[in-house]
Motif scaffolding. Structure first.
Motif, PDB file in Angstrom:
ATOM      1  N   ARG A  70       0.824  -1.208   0.000  1.00  0.00           N
ATOM      2  CA  ARG A  70       0.000   0.000   0.000  1.00  0.00           C
ATOM      3  C   ARG A  70       0.863   1.264   0.000  1.00  0.00           C
ATOM      4  O   ARG A  70       0.468   2.301  -0.540  1.00  0.00           O
ATOM      5  N   PHE A  71       2.054   1.204   0.625  1.00  0.00           N
ATOM      6  CA  PHE A  71       3.003   2.308   0.504  1.00  0.00           C
ATOM      7  C   PHE A  71       3.271   2.574  -0.971  1.00  0.00           C
ATOM      8  O   PHE A  71       3.269   3.711  -1.441  1.00  0.00           O
ATOM      9  N   SER A  72       3.490   1.487  -1.712  1.00  0.00           N
ATOM     10  CA  SER A  72       3.769   1.605  -3.133  1.00  0.00           C
ATOM     11  C   SER A  72       2.577   2.185  -3.887  1.00  0.00           C
ATOM     12  O   SER A  72       2.704   3.143  -4.655  1.00  0.00           O
ATOM     13  N   ILE A 122      -7.129  -4.575  12.312  1.00  0.00           N
ATOM     14  CA  ILE A 122      -5.671  -4.493  12.505  1.00  0.00           C
ATOM     15  C   ILE A 122      -4.959  -4.566  11.157  1.00  0.00           C
ATOM     16  O   ILE A 122      -4.026  -3.796  10.879  1.00  0.00           O
ATOM     17  N   PHE A 123      -5.393  -5.501  10.310  1.00  0.00           N
ATOM     18  CA  PHE A 123      -4.834  -5.609   8.959  1.00  0.00           C
ATOM     19  C   PHE A 123      -5.001  -4.291   8.214  1.00  0.00           C
ATOM     20  O   PHE A 123      -4.097  -3.830   7.505  1.00  0.00           O
ATOM     21  N   TYR A 124      -6.141  -3.653   8.424  1.00  0.00           N
ATOM     22  CA  TYR A 124      -6.416  -2.375   7.784  1.00  0.00           C
ATOM     23  C   TYR A 124      -5.477  -1.287   8.287  1.00  0.00           C
ATOM     24  O   TYR A 124      -5.142  -0.358   7.557  1.00  0.00           O
ATOM     25  N   MET A 125      -5.046  -1.402   9.525  1.00  0.00           N
ATOM     26  CA  MET A 125      -4.056  -0.451  10.036  1.00  0.00           C
ATOM     27  C   MET A 125      -2.746  -0.594   9.270  1.00  0.00           C
ATOM     28  O   MET A 125      -2.063   0.405   8.992  1.00  0.00           O
ATOM     29  N   GLY A 126      -2.372  -1.833   8.945  1.00  0.00           N
ATOM     30  CA  GLY A 126      -1.161  -2.035   8.151  1.00  0.00           C
ATOM     31  C   GLY A 126      -1.261  -1.356   6.810  1.00  0.00           C
ATOM     32  O   GLY A 126      -0.325  -0.695   6.345  1.00  0.00           O
ATOM     33  N   ILE A 127      -2.422  -1.516   6.167  1.00  0.00           N
ATOM     34  CA  ILE A 127      -2.657  -0.839   4.893  1.00  0.00           C
ATOM     35  C   ILE A 127      -2.410   0.659   5.035  1.00  0.00           C
ATOM     36  O   ILE A 127      -1.767   1.291   4.198  1.00  0.00           O
ATOM     37  N   ASN A 128      -2.883   1.198   6.124  1.00  0.00           N
ATOM     38  CA  ASN A 128      -2.895   2.653   6.240  1.00  0.00           C
ATOM     39  C   ASN A 128      -1.655   3.246   6.879  1.00  0.00           C
ATOM     40  O   ASN A 128      -1.416   4.441   6.740  1.00  0.00           O
ATOM     41  N   ILE A 129      -0.851   2.439   7.547  1.00  0.00           N
ATOM     42  CA  ILE A 129       0.487   2.926   7.907  1.00  0.00           C
ATOM     43  C   ILE A 129       1.268   3.178   6.631  1.00  0.00           C
ATOM     44  O   ILE A 129       1.915   4.218   6.461  1.00  0.00           O
ATOM     45  N   GLY A 130       1.178   2.213   5.694  1.00  0.00           N
ATOM     46  CA  GLY A 130       1.809   2.429   4.392  1.00  0.00           C
ATOM     47  C   GLY A 130       1.202   3.606   3.663  1.00  0.00           C
ATOM     48  O   GLY A 130       1.907   4.426   3.075  1.00  0.00           O
ATOM     49  N   GLY A 131      -0.136   3.706   3.713  1.00  0.00           N
ATOM     50  CA  GLY A 131      -0.819   4.803   3.039  1.00  0.00           C
ATOM     51  C   GLY A 131      -0.511   6.164   3.632  1.00  0.00           C
ATOM     52  O   GLY A 131      -0.537   7.181   2.929  1.00  0.00           O
ATOM     53  N   PHE A 132      -0.200   6.201   4.937  1.00  0.00           N
ATOM     54  CA  PHE A 132       0.142   7.467   5.584  1.00  0.00           C
ATOM     55  C   PHE A 132       1.565   7.904   5.224  1.00  0.00           C
ATOM     56  O   PHE A 132       1.810   9.058   4.862  1.00  0.00           O
ATOM     57  N   LEU A 133       2.504   6.977   5.302  1.00  0.00           N
ATOM     58  CA  LEU A 133       3.908   7.323   5.054  1.00  0.00           C
ATOM     59  C   LEU A 133       4.171   7.654   3.588  1.00  0.00           C
ATOM     60  O   LEU A 133       4.976   8.544   3.277  1.00  0.00           O
ATOM     61  N   ALA A 134       3.468   6.947   2.691  1.00  0.00           N
ATOM     62  CA  ALA A 134       3.804   7.036   1.271  1.00  0.00           C
ATOM     63  C   ALA A 134       3.705   8.449   0.698  1.00  0.00           C
ATOM     64  O   ALA A 134       4.684   8.944   0.123  1.00  0.00           O
TER      65      ALA A 134
END
Length: 472
Positions: A28-30, A156-168
């Motif tokens: 998701r970062f990508s 929780i899985f959705y948090m992983g998606i959005n940590i990437g989405g926040f940093l990217a």
């Protein structure tokens, strides 16, 4: 399946969840990193100090809609391929490699070749089709039927998606919107993130997932049932729920996905982004949704489990209709921003309105997306698990395609006398009539669809046959 997933739990959930969390975070970062740049790259002038491809706003929004629609449409084919031939795990690896190739192709293409840029988008489209439905299906497989932790696990899985989405966007927009680097280096950073996702999956999947997801669902259903049994009435009814929800969830995504298109242009051209002498990059606003999810996802995960423990069952259709209403409120704040722009010629909207819109859109998403992901794994027959997940991602595919046309209408509504007259009656200038009509029209449509879902919710719950209420 010979090797089971790793034993033990972490924070009360299977350890494999956190491997999938990490894999999805970098993917998701990508994706969100490049999405934050896409429309801005397309509209950037070819002769500027940071050149892009010089498209008009309308053409760029349509291109964005075609691309994002295809990104999600291919998940249906990715689910079919995984269920019948590759299995979920191999599909994830192949899809990840294709997406990494796509990001590096965007780096090579920008700003020299629009044709090569489209080739890079094609790689990402195909790769996402294999990756996205299958990693979500494996999350559901970590939990037994009726496990009350499943909705929380998806949050929780959705948090992983959005940590990437926040940093990217913070990284890719800082590089891409900088004259010192340029758009192409933002895409390079996105490619590095996708490569990390593939490496993590290759190194740790067998240890933490065992053989989960290695066998195609079609073969697995034969193993469990002995023969390829036809769908039962219960399974057929549950699939009817998926198809009915398709209409309502598609409407939500049509609204929500204005974030990367029309709302991105609203941030670029109509929002006062100065804090003192510092101008906030327009792409940074794409991080707000993910930041709010990181902050509020634990609350929503706690809320669903707490309601269940107190025998207060908020069924999925009810959660979805509340999500639509919250999203409508978010568009109400954007309308307030349009009115603020009318105070004097050249006035821009405060960042507050855009921030509040992202906040309420996030609340809506948390009522719909992780809940829907979890629901698909509850409703899907074993032999159709990835296909049903592909249908779930087909909803934003249709929505993204339509969202491009809806967003592009804001560029031409000022030529429609009826729209101009309507806007003028509310004190809005002709130049801003398109924004008012699109933001207002989406808000009204969300309320209407939520009311219709309320009327249908009882029937849909009956067709679920207790899928959300089974006990392990």
């Amino acid at each position: 399946m010979n090797q089971p997933p790793a034993s033990g739990t972490l924070f009360g959930h299977p350890k494999g969840l956190f491997l999938l969390f990490s894999t999805e975070m970098w993917e998701r970062f990508s994706y969100y990193g490049m999405r934050a740049l896409l429309i801005l790259t397309l509209v950037a002038a070819t002769e500027s100090t940071n050149p892009g491809f010089g498209m008009s706003n309308g053409d760029a929004l349509l291109t964005y809609g075609y691309y994002t629609g295809l990104v999600y449409a291919t998940t249906l084919f990715g689910g079919l391929i995984a269920d019948n031939w590759l299995g979920q795990r191999r599909s994830i690896i192949i899809g990840g490699i294709l997406m990494a190739i796509g990001q590096f192709t965007l780096f090579a293409a920008t700003p020299h070749s629009l044709d090569l840029f489209y080739v890079g988008l094609g790689f990402i489209i195909c790769g996402n089709g294999l990756f996205k439905p299958n990693i979500s299906a494996i999350v559901g497989d970590l939990y037994q039927p009726g496990d009350a932790r499943r909705d929380g696990g998806f949050s929780i899985f959705y948090m992983g998606i959005n940590i990437g989405g926040f940093l990217a966007p913070l990284i890719t927009s800082s590089l891409g919107e900088s004259d010192a680097f340029g758009w192409r280096y933002g895409y390079l950073a996105a490619g590095v993130g996708m490569t990390l996702s593939v490496v993590i999956q290759l190194l740790f999947a067998q240890k933490y997932l065992g053989d989960l997801g290695r066998v195609p669902g079609r073969i697995l259903s034969h193993t469990e049932a002995g023969t390829a049994a036809p769908l039962t009435k219960v399974e057929f009814d549950r699939l009817r729920v998926v198809l009915f929800l398709f209409i309502f969830v598609t409407m939500f995504w049509l609204a929500f996905e204005q974030a990367g298109g029309l709302m991105s242009l609203f941030a670029l051209s109509h929002t006062d982004r100065f804090i003192g002498t510092f101008e906030v990059p327009a792409g940074w606003f794409q991080s707000l949704n993910s930041l709010f999810i990181i902050i509020f996802a634990p609350f929503f995960a706690w809320l669903w489990v707490t309601l269940s423990s107190r025998k207060i069952q908020a069924d999925a259709p009810i959660k979805i209709l509340f999500g639509m209403l919250l999203t409508a409120i978010g568009f109400g704040f954007l309308i307030m921003g349009v009115f603020e722009m009318q105070t004097s010629p050249g006035s821009k909207a405060s960042m507050l309105w855009l921030t509040l819109a992202f906040l309420f859109h996030t609340f809506g998403e948390l009522c719909i997306s992780p809940v829907g992901l979890s629901l698909m794994t509850k409703l899907a027959p074993v032999k159709l698990a990835s296909l049903v997940m592909g249908i779930w991602f087909l909803m934003p595919a249709v929505a993204q395609y339509l969202a491009g046309f809806v967003g592009a209408y804001s560029d031409s509504a000022g030529d429609n006398p009826a729209m101009v007259e309507f806007a003028a009656s509310l004190g809005v200038r002709q130049a801003d009539a398109g924004l008012l009509v699109v933001f207002g029209g989406i808000a009204v449509a969300l309320v209407v669809f939520a009311a219709a879902l309320w009327l249908l919710s009882g029937t849909l719950v009956r067709w679920m046959h207790g899928a959300e209420r089974l006990q392990a």
